[in-house]
Every structure is written in structure tokens, then in C-alpha cells.
Enzyme design. Sequence first.
Site, PDB file in Angstrom:
ATOM      1  N   SER A  28      10.034 -26.931 -48.145  1.00  0.00           N
ATOM      2  CA  SER A  28      11.314 -27.125 -47.170  1.00  0.00           C
ATOM      3  C   SER A  28      11.237 -28.530 -46.293  1.00  0.00           C
ATOM      4  O   SER A  28      12.613 -28.658 -45.519  1.00  0.00           O
ATOM      5  CB  SER A  28      10.814 -25.804 -46.695  1.00  0.00           C
ATOM      6  N   HIS A  33      10.927 -29.176 -40.211  1.00  0.00           N
ATOM      7  CA  HIS A  33      11.801 -29.005 -41.190  1.00  0.00           C
ATOM      8  C   HIS A  33      12.586 -30.315 -40.244  1.00  0.00           C
ATOM      9  O   HIS A  33      13.712 -31.156 -41.169  1.00  0.00           O
ATOM     10  CB  HIS A  33      12.464 -28.073 -40.578  1.00  0.00           C
TER      11      HIS A  33
END
Length: 289
Positions: A134, A187
Site C-alpha cells: 500500500s 501511506h
Amino acid sequence: MPPNITALNTTRARTYVFRLPLFTRVVIIAIVGFWLAGLQSIVDIQQWGALIPDEMGLATLYRMNTFPFIHLNIFHAVMNILALTPLMERFEAEYGTLNCLALFFGPLTTIPAFLYIGLEKFVFGNNVAVMGASMWVFLLLGVEAVKTYKVNPNFVIGTYSIPTWTTPIGVLFAMAVLVPSSSFWGHAAGLVIGYGGMFSSTLNKKEKRQCADVKGVAGLGYVKFLAPPEKILRWIEGKLNLLGRLPHYVSIDQKTYGRFGVLPSNNTPAAASPGVALGLVGSTQRLGP
């Protein structure tokens, strides 16, 4: 009619998968392979390959390259594969397979990893392990958002005009709310590096001045400095005959808009518009001998 639509969608999906470029395929296979390896109980793959701030040292620097391939479970792996695949194949089709290999096993992974470790260990004083692709997803979302901003600077919601480059930031916060167990700072590190790699290289001088208050690290445009020299890549491709030996390989001469994501100008013919060009992503057409 419904069966025909289903058959058409299945055919398109199969064609899309068969046309994926080489590096994207390798990443998907590696993610699946690490998940399968994690099913055994002899070696804890997650503990071995996750990015753990307190475990980092000279002997464990390999974690900076292994953590994107390791996932918590099959659901985590599948969701990341679905999110990563279209973004990675676009990047590879534009930059080339060798560039992807050098960048994603180098600065585009290690820089956000160092950034995360610095935040987690020295700012927050925590030791939260992260794993999964991610971080790459958000990095590539940042790249795509900046390229979209060049073509379509704003979108309108009601009476508000919102810069298109901010879209991944909304996704970042939505992910933090919907999936509280996800790594917000992991992230965010990927997103910052994604912005930094593309922002400067896709803006003209006037736009750079207009965006000086928001671009921050993005002004570096470091992809131009971190990407391997084109002469070296061409020499390697020719010496090893990679086009002739590797199916789905994307060469320097095969990329869509050139080496550093230069988008077509307003005078570009319609046939070379972004929408048409992206339809060729993942093509196995070979140029050269």
C-alpha cells in the site's frame, strides 16, 4: 444479452492480464509467492521481512525491499494487488522495465521507508511494524494525481473548486477512518515521495510559482536525478538483448510519453491524447531488432 456482457467483461479482463508488462507481473507473482511462503510455520515470514523500526541495522537493511511484498493475510494481499496493478503498469509503460526495477528496488522504496522509520522512531517514539504494497499504491497515486493536475487542475463540488492533486490526500484520510489498523504514516510517506518525484517535472515556471505555497518537498522533482542514465539502460538492453529474450519487456523506446512523464502539449493531435495513449499500456509490441 447479460451472458454476452459477462463474456465481454471476462474477455477484456483476460486480455488486460495477458498484456501486463514484465515488472508488474513480477511484483504480483512475488506478492503471491511471499503469501504462500507465509503459510508454513517453520519461518515467520512477517517477522523476517516486515519494516520494523527497532529491528533496522546493517544486517537487516533487506527489510526495506521485502516489506512491500509481505502481507498480513490473503485479503490484504488481494486488495493491494488490485489497487497496485493498474498504477504500476502505467508507470512501467511510461518509464520502462529497467527503470522500474532500479527505482522500486531502490529510492522509491528505501526513501519512504527511511522517512517512515524516522517519523515512527525519532518523532513518535513508537515501534510499529508495517508491511504490504500500500505504500507503493499511495506513492503511485501521488504520481498520477500530479500528472492529472497538469491536464485538469481542478474539479468542482458545488461551489468549491478543489485541486485535483489533493485527491490522494482524501483517499489517505478515508483509508485511515475505514481501516484503522492501516498505517497512516506509512501511506503518508509513500504519498509525499510520489508527489516529490513528479510535481516539479510536470509544472511550468508559472505553475511552480503559483504552487510554491503547497508543493513542499514536491519541488525537488527527484525522479530525473534518481532514474538510471538512459545510455546505461540502452547499453544493458542491447548487450543482453532483453527485447528478444523477455516477453512483455518495456524498453526505453517503447514508453508512452518519454522518460520523465512529459505530457502532450495542447497542440498534440487527438490521436496522441492521454486517453488514447493509455490504451496501449502493457502492450507487448517490440521495437528495434
